[in-house]
Motif scaffolding. Structure first.
Motif, mmCIF file in Angstrom:
data_model
loop_
_atom_site.group_PDB
_atom_site.id
_atom_site.type_symbol
_atom_site.label_atom_id
_atom_site.label_comp_id
_atom_site.label_asym_id
_atom_site.label_seq_id
_atom_site.Cartn_x
_atom_site.Cartn_y
_atom_site.Cartn_z
ATOM 1 N N VAL A 3 0.849 -1.110 0.026
ATOM 2 C CA VAL A 3 0.030 -0.187 -0.058
ATOM 3 C C VAL A 3 0.830 1.263 0.005
ATOM 4 O O VAL A 3 0.343 2.304 -0.228
ATOM 5 C CB VAL A 3 -0.959 0.023 1.218
ATOM 6 C CG1 VAL A 3 -1.895 -1.133 1.137
ATOM 7 C CG2 VAL A 3 -0.455 0.209 2.719
ATOM 8 N N VAL A 4 2.365 1.153 0.182
ATOM 9 C CA VAL A 4 3.068 2.436 0.226
ATOM 10 C C VAL A 4 3.861 2.686 -1.102
ATOM 11 O O VAL A 4 4.162 3.605 -1.227
ATOM 12 C CB VAL A 4 4.078 2.265 1.466
ATOM 13 C CG1 VAL A 4 3.149 2.272 2.791
ATOM 14 C CG2 VAL A 4 5.004 1.297 1.408
ATOM 15 N N ASP A 5 3.789 1.554 -2.101
ATOM 16 C CA ASP A 5 4.336 1.712 -3.225
ATOM 17 C C ASP A 5 3.478 2.091 -4.371
ATOM 18 O O ASP A 5 3.201 1.452 -4.994
ATOM 19 C CB ASP A 5 5.073 0.060 -3.699
ATOM 20 C CG ASP A 5 6.046 0.317 -4.692
ATOM 21 O OD1 ASP A 5 6.251 1.212 -5.333
ATOM 22 O OD2 ASP A 5 5.979 -0.989 -5.360
ATOM 23 N N ALA A 6 3.324 3.587 -4.323
ATOM 24 C CA ALA A 6 2.405 4.151 -5.480
ATOM 25 C C ALA A 6 3.229 3.901 -6.695
ATOM 26 O O ALA A 6 2.322 3.920 -7.667
ATOM 27 C CB ALA A 6 2.401 5.530 -5.081
ATOM 28 N N ASP A 7 4.546 4.050 -6.975
ATOM 29 C CA ASP A 7 5.122 3.873 -8.110
ATOM 30 C C ASP A 7 5.060 2.471 -8.909
ATOM 31 O O ASP A 7 4.637 2.194 -9.927
ATOM 32 C CB ASP A 7 6.584 4.189 -8.124
ATOM 33 C CG ASP A 7 6.731 5.603 -7.856
ATOM 34 O OD1 ASP A 7 5.836 6.642 -8.253
ATOM 35 O OD2 ASP A 7 7.855 6.093 -7.361
ATOM 36 N N GLY A 8 4.962 1.462 -7.942
ATOM 37 C CA GLY A 8 4.848 -0.069 -8.208
ATOM 38 C C GLY A 8 3.515 -0.227 -8.732
ATOM 39 O O GLY A 8 3.318 -0.902 -9.754
ATOM 40 N N HIS A 14 -6.518 -0.059 0.116
ATOM 41 C CA HIS A 14 -6.373 1.014 1.101
ATOM 42 C C HIS A 14 -6.898 2.288 0.254
ATOM 43 O O HIS A 14 -6.576 2.329 -1.001
ATOM 44 C CB HIS A 14 -4.947 1.086 1.797
ATOM 45 C CG HIS A 14 -4.669 2.151 2.611
ATOM 46 N ND1 HIS A 14 -4.764 3.752 2.242
ATOM 47 C CD2 HIS A 14 -4.537 1.988 4.085
ATOM 48 C CE1 HIS A 14 -4.617 4.224 3.670
ATOM 49 N NE2 HIS A 14 -4.529 3.288 4.632
ATOM 50 N N PRO A 15 -7.543 3.175 0.938
ATOM 51 C CA PRO A 15 -8.015 4.450 0.285
ATOM 52 C C PRO A 15 -6.640 5.183 -0.491
ATOM 53 O O PRO A 15 -6.993 5.825 -1.424
ATOM 54 C CB PRO A 15 -8.437 5.200 1.381
ATOM 55 C CG PRO A 15 -9.224 4.489 2.291
ATOM 56 C CD PRO A 15 -7.904 3.136 2.364
ATOM 57 N N ARG A 16 -5.637 5.032 -0.119
ATOM 58 C CA ARG A 16 -4.368 5.853 -0.757
ATOM 59 C C ARG A 16 -4.247 5.325 -2.041
ATOM 60 O O ARG A 16 -3.696 6.186 -2.869
ATOM 61 C CB ARG A 16 -3.265 5.849 0.287
ATOM 62 C CG ARG A 16 -2.660 4.470 0.249
ATOM 63 C CD ARG A 16 -1.235 4.663 0.949
ATOM 64 N NE ARG A 16 -1.438 4.935 2.668
ATOM 65 C CZ ARG A 16 -0.518 4.826 3.504
ATOM 66 N NH1 ARG A 16 0.524 4.324 3.149
ATOM 67 N NH2 ARG A 16 -0.876 5.151 4.709
ATOM 68 N N GLN A 17 -4.558 4.120 -2.296
ATOM 69 C CA GLN A 17 -4.275 3.669 -3.635
ATOM 70 C C GLN A 17 -5.365 4.163 -4.779
ATOM 71 O O GLN A 17 -5.041 3.898 -5.876
ATOM 72 C CB GLN A 17 -4.430 2.158 -3.468
ATOM 73 C CG GLN A 17 -3.289 1.248 -2.856
ATOM 74 C CD GLN A 17 -3.495 -0.024 -2.633
ATOM 75 O OE1 GLN A 17 -4.457 -0.590 -2.580
ATOM 76 N NE2 GLN A 17 -2.419 -0.855 -2.727
ATOM 77 N N LEU A 18 -6.736 4.492 -4.449
ATOM 78 C CA LEU A 18 -7.459 4.929 -5.071
ATOM 79 C C LEU A 18 -7.138 5.710 -6.350
ATOM 80 O O LEU A 18 -7.330 5.666 -7.562
ATOM 81 C CB LEU A 18 -8.712 5.270 -4.701
ATOM 82 C CG LEU A 18 -9.264 4.360 -3.674
ATOM 83 C CD1 LEU A 18 -10.718 4.857 -2.662
ATOM 84 C CD2 LEU A 18 -9.822 2.986 -4.168
ATOM 85 N N PRO A 19 -6.538 7.368 -5.921
ATOM 86 C CA PRO A 19 -5.984 8.232 -6.908
ATOM 87 C C PRO A 19 -4.946 7.500 -7.882
ATOM 88 O O PRO A 19 -5.056 7.825 -9.040
ATOM 89 C CB PRO A 19 -5.413 9.214 -5.907
ATOM 90 C CG PRO A 19 -5.946 9.044 -4.653
ATOM 91 C CD PRO A 19 -6.115 7.546 -4.585
ATOM 92 N N VAL A 20 -4.323 6.726 -7.403
ATOM 93 C CA VAL A 20 -3.221 6.043 -8.492
ATOM 94 C C VAL A 20 -3.775 5.248 -9.384
ATOM 95 O O VAL A 20 -3.578 5.334 -10.592
ATOM 96 C CB VAL A 20 -2.202 5.176 -7.526
ATOM 97 C CG1 VAL A 20 -1.291 4.663 -8.520
ATOM 98 C CG2 VAL A 20 -1.656 6.083 -6.550
#
Length: 273
Positions: A181-186, A206-212
């Protein structure tokens, strides 16, 4: 045309309303892998209570394995709740399993391919019953079954699920979750691979993945401009009562290109910043 689904453990009712408000296109309350055996009953009751009313976005439930001891209780608890938009069916390996379940419930079904046997039966599962609304791929279990260690080893399996879904007349499938969930680039790179294979959207944990995910699958400006240009040429040909559509760069536009252009424009409008 939904791009994002957010998984929430069924035994975390404190997160249910937050998930609905997260910006995800749909929410999946998970009674299977995310819930340990000793908390299945608690999770089932919590999910059933949350589904006592409808919510602003579709809420699906991933039930337990269809051949296991918990699925009957899952169906009894949630199948007739007003807020249930569909059932995610894990580890489906035959059309017969889907047909049997479709005879017991009256909601959209979303089978998940998670094994080599399920992969071999992908088209049969996707076309098993009119209640089947989508076909998905559960990559963690499939990796284990196939002995695959990276995304490259899943390319054939991913492509097969895309083809099976489209051959059955279903919408393009969404990709499986990305566990880091912390690897936005991946995540973005993985989504790009999936988009090239024909996937549309992805599930998140995780919600932080949604914009990506939205950024990866939302059409780009150049892509939208070309689609708008094509549709304008189609409209012009219709005004002239001409069956031939020629773009300014000399390309002829066929029916498939028009359908793709309309989808691009619709997606762009839906997810406009």
């Amino acid at each position: 045309m939904l791009l994002t689904w957010l998984y929430v453990p069924g035994d975390r009712p404190d997160r249910f309303a937050k998930a609905v408000a997260s910006g995800a296109d749909a929410v999946i309350l998970d009674l299977e892998d995310a819930v340990v055996a000793g908390r299945k009953a608690y999770a089932r009751d919590a999910v059933a209570e949350f589904l006592a009313e409808e919510h602003p976005v579709p809420v699906q439930v991933r039930v337990n394995e269809l051949t296991g001891p918990d699925v009957d209780a899952d169906l009894t608890a949630v199948a007739n709740r007003p807020g249930l938009a569909g059932l995610r069916l894990p580890k489906v390996e035959s059309a017969a399993t889907v047909v049997s379940l479709a005879g017991r419930v009256d909601v959209p079904l979303h089978p998940l391919v998670e094994s080599a046997l399920g992969l071999e039966a992908a088209y049969a599962v996707a076309s098993a019953h009119p209640a089947v609304a989508s076909l998905g791929l559960g990559e963690a279990d499939l990796r284990s079954d196939l002995g695959v260690s990276d995304d490259a080893g899943l390319a054939w399996a991913r492509g097969r699920v895309v083809v099976a879904a489209r051959a059955a007349g279903l919408a393009p499938p969404a990709m499986s979750v990305y566990a880091d969930v912390v690897d936005a680039d991946g995540l973005a790179a993985s989504c790009a691979v999936g988009r090239r294979l024909g996937f549309l959207g992805r599930a998140a944990i995780h919600p932080r993945q949604l914009p990506v995910i939205v950024e990866a699958f939302r059409p780009g400006e150049r892509e939208v401009a070309r689609a708008v240009e094509l549709l304008a040429a189609v409209a012009d040909a219709q005004r002239r009562d001409s069956g031939t559509v020629v773009l300014p760069d000399g390309r002829f536009a066929d029916r498939a290109m028009v359908a793709a252009a309309r989808r691009i424009v619709d997606l762009s409008a839906r997810y406009a910043a």
